[in-house]
Design a protein around this motif. Sequence first.
Motif, short mmCIF file in Angstrom:
data_model
loop_
_atom_site.label_atom_id
_atom_site.label_comp_id
_atom_site.label_asym_id
_atom_site.label_seq_id
_atom_site.Cartn_x
_atom_site.Cartn_y
_atom_site.Cartn_z
N ALA A 97 73.39 15.00 17.38
CA ALA A 97 73.39 13.17 17.09
C ALA A 97 72.43 12.46 16.57
O ALA A 97 72.42 11.73 16.11
CB ALA A 97 74.48 13.03 18.81
N THR A 99 77.21 11.86 10.06
CA THR A 99 78.37 12.83 10.31
C THR A 99 79.77 13.07 10.01
O THR A 99 80.40 12.12 8.83
CB THR A 99 78.04 12.21 12.00
OG1 THR A 99 79.47 11.17 12.33
CG2 THR A 99 77.41 12.81 12.65
N ASP A 135 75.41 18.43 21.47
CA ASP A 135 75.99 17.69 20.73
C ASP A 135 75.18 16.23 21.01
O ASP A 135 75.19 15.77 19.79
CB ASP A 135 76.80 17.15 21.26
CG ASP A 135 78.30 18.47 21.45
OD1 ASP A 135 78.12 19.58 19.85
OD2 ASP A 135 79.22 18.54 21.46
N ASP A 165 71.08 11.22 13.22
CA ASP A 165 70.81 9.50 12.61
C ASP A 165 69.01 9.24 13.23
O ASP A 165 69.26 8.44 11.93
CB ASP A 165 70.56 9.19 13.87
CG ASP A 165 72.15 8.79 15.70
OD1 ASP A 165 72.94 8.63 14.28
OD2 ASP A 165 72.64 8.68 16.27
#
Length: 192
Positions: free
Chosen positions: A181, A191, A177, A185
């Motif tokens: 992320a 998201t 995860d 980004d």
Amino acid sequence: MSMRLILLGPPGAGKGTQAARLASRLGVPAISTGDIFRANVSEGTELGQLAQKYMDAGEYVPDEVTNQMVAARLSQPDAEAGFLLDGYPRTEAQVAELDSILEANGHQLSHVVELTADTDEVVARLLNRAKEQGRADDTESVIRRRLDVYAEQTAPLVQTYADRGLLVQVDGMGEVDEVTARLTDALGVTTD
């Protein structure tokens, strides 16, 4: 969101996992040459038998075979609006072939993402995966050979794409995860 991406990184950096997650968020197909090769091997096709010889030795399948396969896959309707390539291109010759394929279709790459990873961690990940999945192609000697081949042939592509202003580097180490992320980004993907 329409994007045409390449995901680079050494074997075991988490490209397959992240490609599936990112492609799902973008609504584009994740196209993995490794998965296509393994499917052909399991089906016993002529390409699969040829690919198996190279894969068992930790070598890359020859460009001409791979290029034809990728060109055919990118011509399918689901890839028209975008795609995420995992495992291609791996050589400068494949970069040139992909450039030709995209140009012929009036497309260009959005970004090239490099997942960076520690070599010893990658070896440990792949050995663990081999145990869990019973993958005969993931012995330590083959893994280390694949990492050497990556360093010799594919790592130079990082500079090629950096020179074109397309490269985005993302740390591939850590929880799945966390890496996802970092990827979203870095690409400016919102998201859910």
